[in-house]
Every structure is written in structure tokens, then in C-alpha cells.
Design an enzyme around this catalytic site. Structure first.
Site, PDB file in Angstrom:
ATOM      1  N   LYS A  78       0.827  -1.216   0.000  1.00 44.80           N
ATOM      2  CA  LYS A  78       0.000   0.000   0.000  1.00 44.80           C
ATOM      3  C   LYS A  78       0.863   1.268   0.000  1.00 44.80           C
ATOM      4  CE  LYS A  78      -4.121  -2.009   2.179  1.00 44.80           C
ATOM      5  NZ  LYS A  78      -3.633  -3.373   2.496  1.00 44.80           N
ATOM      6  N   ASP A  81       2.961   7.714  -0.939  1.00 47.06           N
ATOM      7  CA  ASP A  81       3.837   8.847  -0.651  1.00 47.06           C
ATOM      8  C   ASP A  81       4.208   9.519  -1.963  1.00 47.06           C
ATOM      9  OD1 ASP A  81       5.622  10.606   0.729  1.00 47.06           O
ATOM     10  OD2 ASP A  81       5.950   9.031   2.227  1.00 47.06           O
TER      11      ASP A  81
END
Length: 245
Positions: A78, A81
């Protein structure tokens, strides 16, 4: 052969659209489950960052099992950023995920740069053997992946080209040819747990909502006999999948 073609070939050859989530804290448990359920799955999902004893030896053993039983390795990282950070998270550090995981998950809240960061960590040749799943919907109660978020997640995912393997979702969210739909939170009996997870049945997910790959964790991993339980899920889910073809 593209990653999508490779996965669909496994699905057809093994008659399995089952992915098992091996979310354990010890490498030995992941390898044990991989050996037990390997003949019945098309993918094995890992969470390498929760392993207390992650090592290159573990990676090698897992890759050997994937080759032996013919399944893909799916690291549920997951990524979420900015692109530059994701580029290093994917290819560097202790985990070096890009070197062993065929598929990773990505949360597109940061925008398209998060996928660009993943691709930047790979050579053109490596990009053909790797792919991502964009999280469009989640299976937990009161999650914030609302309809508007899902719409934008699908748009970003579809723009990623061949690097997009599909979407993590609770129903079919894309009409783009070749895009696959993967659904976690699947059990033979609907229900939930005390931490907000909501379970739906294969009949609901594959039969009614049109998803392709079911992701099953505790329903198999905590069973008395994971191998036979995986075989049951495999049979049920694949029969539903075939009826749609």
C-alpha cells in the site's frame, strides 16, 4: 508474456481465482501456508513489513514455492507517498520489494506520482514483469474510500497503462478491457470481526458484483486444514468465475 497474461494463464491452468493472504509475523508461518495452499491458489499475498524475521533466505524460499506451485507473489505494501520516496521504498531498504514481488498495492491519495515513482524504480524490461493494484475501495467499515475517491482512483489507475494489473475493490469499478478486479474480505459466510472488517461471500463478490480474484485470509489460514479449505474456496470461486465468461 505480460504480467496480466501470466496471471490469467495461471488462473486457467490451475482453475483458481483464489489469492490467499498470508498475514503472519513469522517467515516460517508464511512458508508453511504457501506450501499447504500453493496447489490451489493463483497468488499469495504477503505483508513483509510485519515479519519479525524477514531475510533474503525467506525471499528465496518463497520464490522457490511460487515456482513449484505456479503462483504470483503479491506484496500488500500500500505505497502512499510522493514519487521519489516511493521509488526508494519499492527498490531499496531492507525489503527490496521490487526484486521479489510480482505485484504490489498502491494508494493513490498522493496522486499519479506515486505510480510514476514505482515505475521509476524499474527498468523497461522489469516493468513488463511487475505490476500494481490500485486501491479503489476497501472492505473495512466506515472507510473513507467514497464514490468520489473511487472515481478518481480508477482514472489514475487506468492512466498507468500496462503497469496496472487491476483494482482492489468491492465491486467492478472499471470497464477497461483487461483490467482485473481483486476483492479482500471474502469468506464462505458473510459477517465481520471486532476491528471493523466486513466479510462478503464468493457468491456476492464474484457472482453478483463481477469481481475476478478473491482474497481470503483468516478463513483459510486459521482453518483446521488450510489445504482442504483452500480447495473449497478455489472450487466455489472458480465455478462462479467460469459462469461469467
Amino acid at each position: 508474456m505480460s504480467l496480466q497474461e501470466r496471471l490469467l494463464s495461471i488462473v486457467e491452468k490451475k482453475k483458481s481465482n483464489l489469492c490467499v493472504a498470508a498475514d503472519f509475523e513469522n517467515s516460517a508461518d508464511v512458508l508453511r501456508i504457501a506450501e499447504q495452499v500453493g496447489p490451489h491458489i493463483c497468488m499469495l499475498k504477503t505483508h513483509a513489513d510485519i515479519l519479525v524475521d524477514f531475510s533474503q533466505e525467506f525471499v528465496t524460499s518463497l520464490q522457490d514455492l511460487a515456482k513449484k506451485h505456479n503462483f504470483l507473489i503479491f506484496e500488500d505494501r500500500k505505497f502512499a507517498d510522493i514519487g521519489k520516496t516511493v521509488q526508494h521504498q519499492y527498490s531499496a531498504g531492507t525489503l527490496k520489494i521490487s526484486s521479489w514481488a510480482d505485484v504490489v498495492t498502491v494508494n493513490v491519495l498522493p496522486g499519479p506520482g506515486v505510480i510514476q515513482g514505482l515505475k521509476a524504480a524499474l527498468s523497461e524490461q522489469e516493468q513488463r514483469s511487475r505490476g500494481c493494484l490500485v486501491i479503489a475501495e476497501m472492505s473495512s467499515a466506515d472507510n473513507l474510500a467514497t464514490a468520489d475517491y473511487t472515481k478518481h482512483a480508477v482514472e489514475i489507475g487506468e492512466a498507468a497503462g500496462d503497469f496496472l494489473l487491476g483494482f482492489i475493490c468491492q465491486h467492478r469499478v472499471s470497464q477497461k478491457p483487461g483490467v482485473l478486479h481483486f476483492t479482500p474480505g471474502v469468506k464462505l459466510q458473510a459477517g465481520g470481526d471486532n476491528l471493523g472488517q466486513c466479510y462478503l461471500t464468493p457468491e456476492e463478490i464474484v457472482g453478483r458484483r463481477g469481481c475476478d480474484i478473491i482474497i481470503v485470509g483468516r478463513g483459510i489460514c486459521q482453518a483446521d486444514c488450510p489445504a482442504s479449505t483452500a480447495q473449497t474456496y478455489q472450487k466455489v470461486a472458480y465455478e462462479l468465475y467460469q459462469k461469467r465468461q
